[in-house]
Design a protein around this motif. Sequence first.
Motif, mmCIF file in Angstrom:
data_model
loop_
_atom_site.group_PDB
_atom_site.id
_atom_site.type_symbol
_atom_site.label_atom_id
_atom_site.label_comp_id
_atom_site.label_asym_id
_atom_site.label_seq_id
_atom_site.Cartn_x
_atom_site.Cartn_y
_atom_site.Cartn_z
ATOM 1 N N MET A 1 47.345 37.147 40.384
ATOM 2 C CA MET A 1 45.832 38.583 40.488
ATOM 3 C C MET A 1 46.781 39.241 41.857
ATOM 4 N N GLU A 2 46.642 40.040 41.746
ATOM 5 C CA GLU A 2 47.141 41.431 42.009
ATOM 6 C C GLU A 2 45.614 42.070 42.368
ATOM 7 N N ASN A 3 45.659 43.013 43.682
ATOM 8 C CA ASN A 3 45.114 44.226 44.328
ATOM 9 C C ASN A 3 44.092 43.307 44.768
ATOM 10 N N LEU A 4 43.436 42.234 45.127
ATOM 11 C CA LEU A 4 42.669 41.813 46.076
ATOM 12 C C LEU A 4 42.763 42.551 47.285
ATOM 13 N N THR A 5 41.309 42.848 47.592
ATOM 14 C CA THR A 5 41.182 43.534 49.036
ATOM 15 C C THR A 5 41.319 42.427 49.728
ATOM 16 N N TYR A 6 41.922 43.077 50.858
ATOM 17 C CA TYR A 6 42.482 42.709 52.326
ATOM 18 C C TYR A 6 43.705 41.822 52.413
ATOM 19 N N ALA A 7 44.032 41.963 51.517
ATOM 20 C CA ALA A 7 45.637 41.745 50.993
ATOM 21 C C ALA A 7 46.640 42.583 50.769
ATOM 22 N N GLY B 1 19.128 36.994 44.337
ATOM 23 C CA GLY B 1 20.290 37.232 43.094
ATOM 24 C C GLY B 1 21.390 36.211 43.178
ATOM 25 N N MET B 2 22.418 36.846 44.125
ATOM 26 C CA MET B 2 23.979 36.778 44.759
ATOM 27 C C MET B 2 24.133 34.955 43.658
ATOM 28 N N TYR B 3 25.529 35.253 42.596
ATOM 29 C CA TYR B 3 25.501 33.698 42.654
ATOM 30 C C TYR B 3 27.322 34.357 42.214
ATOM 31 N N SER B 4 27.829 33.120 42.422
ATOM 32 C CA SER B 4 29.402 33.329 42.357
ATOM 33 C C SER B 4 29.845 31.749 41.819
ATOM 34 N N VAL B 5 31.072 31.342 41.998
ATOM 35 C CA VAL B 5 31.834 30.509 41.723
ATOM 36 C C VAL B 5 31.528 29.660 42.913
ATOM 37 N N ILE B 6 32.368 28.216 42.898
ATOM 38 C CA ILE B 6 32.239 27.260 43.394
ATOM 39 C C ILE B 6 33.351 27.286 44.955
ATOM 40 N N ALA B 7 32.976 26.837 46.062
ATOM 41 C CA ALA B 7 33.990 26.943 47.107
ATOM 42 C C ALA B 7 33.394 26.393 48.099
ATOM 43 N N GLY B 8 34.461 25.902 49.085
ATOM 44 C CA GLY B 8 34.526 24.730 49.890
ATOM 45 C C GLY B 8 36.042 24.393 50.874
ATOM 46 N N LEU C 1 41.474 31.445 54.443
ATOM 47 C CA LEU C 1 41.962 31.882 53.995
ATOM 48 C C LEU C 1 41.182 31.198 52.392
ATOM 49 N N MET C 2 40.712 31.932 51.734
ATOM 50 C CA MET C 2 40.465 31.696 49.893
ATOM 51 C C MET C 2 41.323 31.317 49.456
ATOM 52 N N LEU C 3 41.331 29.733 48.492
ATOM 53 C CA LEU C 3 43.029 30.024 47.941
ATOM 54 C C LEU C 3 41.946 29.508 46.270
ATOM 55 N N GLY C 4 42.523 30.797 45.795
ATOM 56 C CA GLY C 4 41.880 30.337 44.145
ATOM 57 C C GLY C 4 41.787 29.567 43.212
ATOM 58 N N PHE C 5 41.214 28.859 42.307
ATOM 59 C CA PHE C 5 41.987 27.782 41.273
ATOM 60 C C PHE C 5 41.388 27.932 40.149
ATOM 61 N N HIS D 1 35.225 42.700 45.972
ATOM 62 C CA HIS D 1 36.413 42.870 46.953
ATOM 63 C C HIS D 1 36.146 40.595 47.201
ATOM 64 N N SER D 2 35.565 40.611 45.809
ATOM 65 C CA SER D 2 36.431 38.512 46.806
ATOM 66 C C SER D 2 36.989 38.254 45.559
ATOM 67 N N ILE D 3 37.921 36.929 45.700
ATOM 68 C CA ILE D 3 38.390 36.357 45.121
ATOM 69 C C ILE D 3 37.503 35.956 43.591
ATOM 70 N N ALA D 4 36.041 35.295 44.779
ATOM 71 C CA ALA D 4 35.399 34.754 43.669
ATOM 72 C C ALA D 4 35.146 35.907 41.816
ATOM 73 N N ARG D 5 35.035 37.103 42.042
ATOM 74 C CA ARG D 5 34.604 37.999 40.943
ATOM 75 C C ARG D 5 35.506 38.452 40.543
ATOM 76 N N THR D 6 37.256 38.106 41.270
ATOM 77 C CA THR D 6 38.686 38.215 40.303
ATOM 78 C C THR D 6 38.103 37.382 39.153
ATOM 79 N N LEU D 7 38.513 35.992 39.857
ATOM 80 C CA LEU D 7 37.519 35.166 39.680
ATOM 81 C C LEU D 7 37.256 34.928 37.800
ATOM 82 N N ILE D 8 36.324 34.954 38.159
ATOM 83 C CA ILE D 8 34.801 35.560 36.897
ATOM 84 C C ILE D 8 35.641 36.868 36.176
ATOM 85 N N ASP D 9 36.441 37.874 36.831
ATOM 86 C CA ASP D 9 36.516 38.752 35.520
ATOM 87 C C ASP D 9 37.756 38.054 34.827
#
Length: 309
Positions: free
Chosen positions: A1-7, A193-200, A241-245, A291-299
């Motif tokens: 995953m490249e070009n993540l905002t804030y990285a 109206g906002m939805y996202s993937v699962i985080a914790g 630090l968001m760790l995307g899976f 700008h979120s990794i959540a969106r990058t995962l979905i895309d």
Amino acid sequence: MENLTYAGFALERSSELRLQHDEVQRLKDQDNLVILPVCNGKNLFNNSNNTYVAISLSEARDLNLFDEEMIFLGFDGKVPYFAANIFKEDQISGLNIHWEFKSLHSIINLITFTQASILAYARGMSIWHSNSVFCGKCGMRTESDEEGHIRKCISLECSKKIFPRIDPAVITLVEHPSEESCLLGRQANWPFGMYSVIAGFLEIGESLEECVKREVEEETGIIVNRVLYQGSQPWPFPSSLMLGFAAKAENFQFSPKDNELEKIMWVSRKGLKEFTEMEDIDSDKKLPSKHSIARTLIDSWVKREIKFL
Ligand SMILES: [Zn+2]
């Protein structure tokens, strides 16, 4: 995953200089130094040209900023960068009518990728200092050391060192057993109206993979396997630090154990086309910010770039 905002951090951190106080003092006398003020978690922004404000050496001297509130960030080429913790907004924003302290979220679409990563670093360090003025062990005051990269308890008996805090959080795209949809949910306190993937957040004594499985099961009742790391993103709001899976679901019927999510649903690639950007205020189906990794995962999932082999 490249070009993540804030990285994509743009500065050379030169961490060896953090123990060379005299050398860093000399840097503070350089005419070309860049000082980025931060106040209450907000960065100083110039409304007239949509860029961050770096105050000058003379302005910094007038404000008596060369004290313990300066944080050495690193170099861009030969230009040294510092963050400065400001306690009152009008200390600085009164210097120029176009200057205003603003939240990073509110200016993120106006600044460059490079600026975002530097401002996020300055912001994160500044907030950590503000939240660490007392020792958690003995309750005495702490003071900045190593050019702003640690704080130390002033009690000689204690002398506890406090390091910048980073809170790891997992964020997971879960694919339906049929492979045709992914799992989205929303918390009641999110924007309409906002939805996202699962985080914790990761808990003590837990591996990242175990955390993914626990969070998904607690929030949705879905059991996942094949937990695969995708990438990470600094998220200084205030210190994550968001760790995307990505993970594969074994079942598909919801039976949440907690009430963290007010809505949960499986959404197909076709269904995702009905979702809008966050800027579409009235939409009741919005994707998380680009700008979120959540969106990058979905895309990435939509483009079938995530492989569960
Ligand atoms: Zn102490």
